[in-house]
Motif scaffolding. Structure first.
Motif, short mmCIF file in Angstrom:
data_model
loop_
_atom_site.label_atom_id
_atom_site.label_comp_id
_atom_site.label_asym_id
_atom_site.label_seq_id
_atom_site.Cartn_x
_atom_site.Cartn_y
_atom_site.Cartn_z
N VAL A 44 0.87 -1.17 0.00
CA VAL A 44 0.00 0.00 0.00
C VAL A 44 0.91 1.23 0.00
CG1 VAL A 44 -1.73 1.30 1.29
CG2 VAL A 44 -1.86 -1.19 1.20
N ASP A 45 0.63 2.16 -0.87
CA ASP A 45 1.46 3.35 -1.02
C ASP A 45 1.29 4.29 0.18
OD1 ASP A 45 1.58 6.36 -2.36
OD2 ASP A 45 3.07 4.96 -3.14
N GLN A 46 2.38 4.84 0.67
CA GLN A 46 2.36 5.76 1.81
C GLN A 46 1.46 6.96 1.55
OE1 GLN A 46 3.81 5.70 5.04
NE2 GLN A 46 2.38 7.40 5.22
N SER A 47 1.51 7.51 0.34
CA SER A 47 0.68 8.67 0.04
C SER A 47 -0.81 8.32 0.08
CB SER A 47 1.06 9.28 -1.31
OG SER A 47 0.87 8.35 -2.35
N LEU A 48 -1.16 7.09 -0.28
CA LEU A 48 -2.54 6.65 -0.20
C LEU A 48 -2.99 6.53 1.25
CD1 LEU A 48 -5.13 5.72 -1.56
CD2 LEU A 48 -4.15 3.42 -1.70
N LEU A 49 -2.12 6.01 2.12
CA LEU A 49 -2.44 5.94 3.55
C LEU A 49 -2.68 7.34 4.12
CD1 LEU A 49 -0.02 3.21 4.94
CD2 LEU A 49 -2.50 3.08 4.70
N SER A 50 -1.82 8.26 3.74
CA SER A 50 -1.97 9.64 4.21
C SER A 50 -3.28 10.24 3.72
CB SER A 50 -0.80 10.50 3.74
OG SER A 50 0.41 10.02 4.27
N LEU A 51 -3.62 9.99 2.48
CA LEU A 51 -4.87 10.50 1.91
C LEU A 51 -6.08 9.92 2.63
CD1 LEU A 51 -6.26 12.23 -0.24
CD2 LEU A 51 -6.13 10.27 -1.77
N ILE A 52 -6.04 8.63 2.92
CA ILE A 52 -7.16 7.99 3.63
C ILE A 52 -7.31 8.60 5.02
CG2 ILE A 52 -7.94 5.82 4.70
CD1 ILE A 52 -6.83 4.42 2.15
#
Length: 110
Positions: free
Chosen positions: A91-99
């Motif tokens: 899972v991409d770090q930027s996606l985690l941050s966005l979520i």
């Protein structure tokens, strides 16, 4: 843990399937667990499995459901704790941050 179809025996199976990268099987088992006895951690773990499978929209929906069952802070904290695992599962770090931003600030974060 004795009953083969019991929720207690299914939780570790669903978690292990997630760790092994068998996301569809993990999703299937978590949905069975939630249908029988929905707990916040089960919903969060279902969201993790959905996220890892690439179904981001469904994952966000489940994270929101977990937040409604407990709190945004609880889900956010769990995401932070589980982030290393999610990163290892690609899972991409930027996606985690966005979520996390979507959970805290809503769709306006987009």
């Amino acid at each position: 843990y004795i009953a083969a179809n019991g929720v207690k025996s299914k939780r570790p199976i669903a978690w292990c399937e997630l760790l092994l990268g068998n996301f569809e099987r993990s999703i299937e088992v978590y949905r069975q667990i939630i249908a029988a006895s929905a707990k916040v951690d089960d919903v969060i773990n279902l969201a993790h499995a959905l996220l890892c499978s690439g179904d981001v929209a469904a994952a966000i929906e489940e994270y929101r459901r977990a937040a409604a069952m407990s709190s945004v802070d609880n889900v956010h904290d769990t995401l932070c704790i589980d982030s290393a695992l999610l990163l290892r599962l690609n899972v991409d770090q930027s996606l985690l941050s966005l979520i996390c931003d979507i959970l805290v600030y809503g769709q306006e974060a987009l």
